[in-house]
Structures are given as structure tokens and as C-alpha cells.
Design an enzyme around this catalytic site. Structure first.
Site, short mmCIF file in Angstrom:
data_model
loop_
_atom_site.label_atom_id
_atom_site.label_comp_id
_atom_site.label_asym_id
_atom_site.label_seq_id
_atom_site.Cartn_x
_atom_site.Cartn_y
_atom_site.Cartn_z
N CYS A 182 0.82 -1.21 0.00
CA CYS A 182 0.00 0.00 0.00
C CYS A 182 0.86 1.27 0.00
CB CYS A 182 -0.91 -0.01 1.23
SG CYS A 182 -1.79 1.53 1.50
N TRP A 225 -7.58 -7.25 4.82
CA TRP A 225 -6.18 -7.48 5.18
C TRP A 225 -6.09 -8.56 6.25
CZ3 TRP A 225 -3.05 -5.57 1.80
CH2 TRP A 225 -3.25 -4.31 1.22
N ARG A 246 -14.48 1.42 6.28
CA ARG A 246 -13.44 0.63 5.66
C ARG A 246 -12.33 0.35 6.65
NH1 ARG A 246 -14.88 -2.00 1.00
NH2 ARG A 246 -16.39 -0.70 -0.09
N THR A 249 -8.56 0.03 6.73
CA THR A 249 -7.44 0.42 5.90
C THR A 249 -6.13 0.43 6.68
OG1 THR A 249 -7.80 2.77 6.42
CG2 THR A 249 -8.94 1.89 4.47
N VAL A 250 -5.05 0.46 5.94
CA VAL A 250 -3.72 0.70 6.51
C VAL A 250 -3.24 2.04 5.97
CG1 VAL A 250 -2.98 -1.68 6.88
CG2 VAL A 250 -2.75 -0.69 4.60
N GLU A 278 -5.20 7.74 9.37
CA GLU A 278 -5.01 8.69 8.29
C GLU A 278 -3.50 8.82 8.01
OE1 GLU A 278 -4.53 11.01 5.47
OE2 GLU A 278 -6.61 10.44 5.91
N TYR A 289 -5.86 5.72 -8.55
CA TYR A 289 -7.02 4.94 -8.12
C TYR A 289 -8.29 5.41 -8.81
CZ TYR A 289 -4.30 2.67 -4.47
OH TYR A 289 -3.37 1.91 -3.79
#
Length: 315
Positions: free
Chosen positions: A55, A88, A120, A122-123, A138, A185
Site C-alpha cells: 500500500c 487485510w 473501511r 485500511t492501513v 489517516e 485509483y
């Protein structure tokens, strides 16, 4: 691929509106500060960073952790490169570093912090071991915390957001985020031709702008490495390997831009940075985790790029 809804995991692909991919805002937005006035004081051994080597958003925080010498102060977990039905995971594999508390999936870490979390998963994630919660998910804010908050407790000296340059850094970051970092993206996850083409044209207008800017200077802002460089280069590392083919960002390749290619190699060769780049995770993730784009999950062998070729500029 999925999200938590009231703490319950759901396998759900990204939604688009009128063909447009819209990134969800991060939900955890607290800050680590030197004095702890936010409730999160900079202390060695208190925090843990969750990343994916694939990522680009997580990669920027991994680079800052390395450049600031925070490896012994802030723990690290690395997820598996495939993001499948459970999102993940910490499934065993080369380069994976397990969750110290034994979670099998990253969404369990989110639920540990907020059992009714919706959003979501997320990493990167910056976790507070003391308060047993997520400080932030963030990436831009974690990056800035790591860049300065721990200076008083033994971080390696180095100011990546000098006050005199901060306005210019923020301006460059804003354009790079919208049209380059997130722009790839917007192109890759677009579900209509017009939306895709608009994103690609905006992306390459900014790459042309960056090429011209770097023809006059070694760094994006000022005379040395700053946060702006770190935020851009993680996208550049992935550009030819993934975004040109997988996300159809193929008007030009990174290696077709002499200044950008030289700049990206120079940053790659900066002590410590090359060790944060894992092209097996990068290619394995993108080509293996997006069945709507690559249903057969075939990972291309190429391209062959010489990241060790001497760069003209020096970091």
C-alpha cells in the site's frame, strides 16, 4: 475487500458514483504529541504501526519510521499482500509480521478499538498499546506525527516539514494527492470511460508538471528531502510495475520521464528507503486482490527496471 458495519465484517467491493471512485475519509483522527495534551503522549514503546508493504499510503509512514530511527520505539506489524474476502490478514507469508495480540485479520484490530465501528478497514493504523485504541488511520497525519512528535524521546534529528516551507509543502501535497496519489485509483477503479479518461488526463498533466518542476530542482520543495517527496515517491515506485498496466495509466511510463525517473531512483537509493520497498508484495497485492479488474489474478513477470542505476541527483 470489505468493511465493518456496526462491528460486523462484510465483504463488499468499493462503490462508485456515476462511475467515480470516491475514497472514504479516515475515521480515527487523534494525534500523538510531545506533551500528551491530546491524550496520546510520544513515548518509546507505547505505539504500534500496522502497514501493508503493498500500500502506498502505508508505505509513506514506513519510510518516515525508518528515516526518523523509530524502529525500536514503535512496533510494526505487516499484513499479507492479498486482500481477499476478509480484507487485510496476517496469514503467514514472506515479509508478514503478525499482530502481537494474535489477531488473524486487521478488521479485528479495528473492532478491538471500537466494537461498533462502521467503515473501511485500511492501513496504515497507529495503535496505542497503553489505551488500547487506534490513534489514527489517516496516513498523512501519521506521517507528520512520526516526523516530529518523537524528537524529544530520541528520534533521529531531521525536520521534514520546516516551518518556512510548510505552506508550499501543503500546496504541493494537495495537488499530488488529488491527481497522482489518488489519481491512479480514480483511473483504475473508474467504471465509466469518461471518468477514467478524465482521471488519466489529470494524472499526466500533473506528472508533466512534476517533470518540469524537477528539471529545475533536486527536490519538490526546498533544497533537501521533505514530506512532499515522501508522499509522491511511493506512487512513483509503483507506477510502471502496477499503475501503467493494472490501472490503465499508460499514456507514458515513469521511465519515459527523465527527471522523474532519476528523482525516483535517487530516493530509492537513499539509505534506508530501498529496504522499505517490496515489489513482490506490491505486484502480488494489486494483481491478486482486485478480481473486478484482473479476474484471473495473473501477476505479470515484468517490467524489468534498474532501480540501482546511478541517479544524477543526490539526496
Amino acid at each position: 475487500m470489505g468493511l465493518l458495519v456496526d462491528g460486523v465484517w462484510q465483504d463488499r467491493w468499493y462503490e462508485t458514483r456515476d462511475g467515480r471512485f470516491e475514497r472514504e475519509s479516515s475515521r480515527f483522527r487523534d494525534r500523538v504529541t510531545p506533551d500528551g495534551s491530546t491524550g496520546f503522549k510520544a513515548e518509546a514503546g507505547r505505539y504500534h504501526l500496522y502497514v501493508s508493504l503493498a500500500c502506498p499510503w502505508a508505505h509513506r509512514t514506513l519510510i518516515m519510521r525508518r528515516l526518523k530511527g523509530l524502529e525500536d520505539m514503535i512496533g510494526l506489524s505487516v499484513v499479507h499482500w492479498i486482500m481477499g474476502e476478509q480484507g487485510w490478514t496476517f496469514e503467514d507469508g514472506p515479509g508478514v509480521i503478525a499482530d502481537p495480540e494474535g489477531a488473524g485479520f486487521l478488521h479485528q484490530v479495528y473492532a478491538r478499538a471500537k466494537p461498533d465501528y462502521t467503515g473501511r478497514v485500511t492501513v496504515p493504523v497507529l495503535w496505542d498499546r497503553q489505551r488500547r485504541t487506534i490513534v489514527s488511520n489517516e496516513s498523512s497525519e501519521i506521517l507528520r506525527m512520526l516526523g516530529s512528535a518523537f524528537d524529544g524521546v530520541g528520534a533521529t534529528p531531521g525536520d521534514f516539514t520546516p516551518a518556512a516551507l510548510l505552506r508550499e509543502i501543503d500546496d504541493v501535497n494537495a495537488r499530488v494527492y488529488d491527481t497522482v496519489n489518488n489519481g491512479v485509483y480514480k483511473a483504475g477503479f473508474a467504471t465509466s470511460q469518461g471518468v477514467y479518461e478524465a482521471a488519466v488526463h489529470s494524472l499526466f498533466e500533473s506528472l508533466d508538471w512534476l517533470e518540469e518542476r524537477l528539471s529545475r530542482r533536486s527536490f519538490l520543495v526546498g533544497e533537501r528531502l521533505t514530506e512532499a517527496d515522501i508522499r509522491l515517491v511511493t506512487t512513483l515506485f509503483r507506477f510502471d510495475a502496477v499503475y501503467v498496466g493494472h490501472f490503465k495509466c499508460n499514456l507514458r511510463r515513469l521511465i519515459d520521464y527523465p527527471e522523474l525517473w532519476d528523482y525516483a531512483r535517487a530516493l530509492f537509493q537513499t539509505p534506508g528507503i530501498a529496504g522499505t520497498v517490496d515489489f513482490d508484495h506490491i505486484k502480488g497485492h494489486y494483481y491478486g486482490s482486485h478480481p473486478t479488474i484482473n479476474p484471473n489474478r495473473i501477476v505479470p513477470i515484468g517490467p524489468v527496471l534498474d532501480w540501482e542505476a546511478p541517479a544524477r541527483r543526490r539526496v
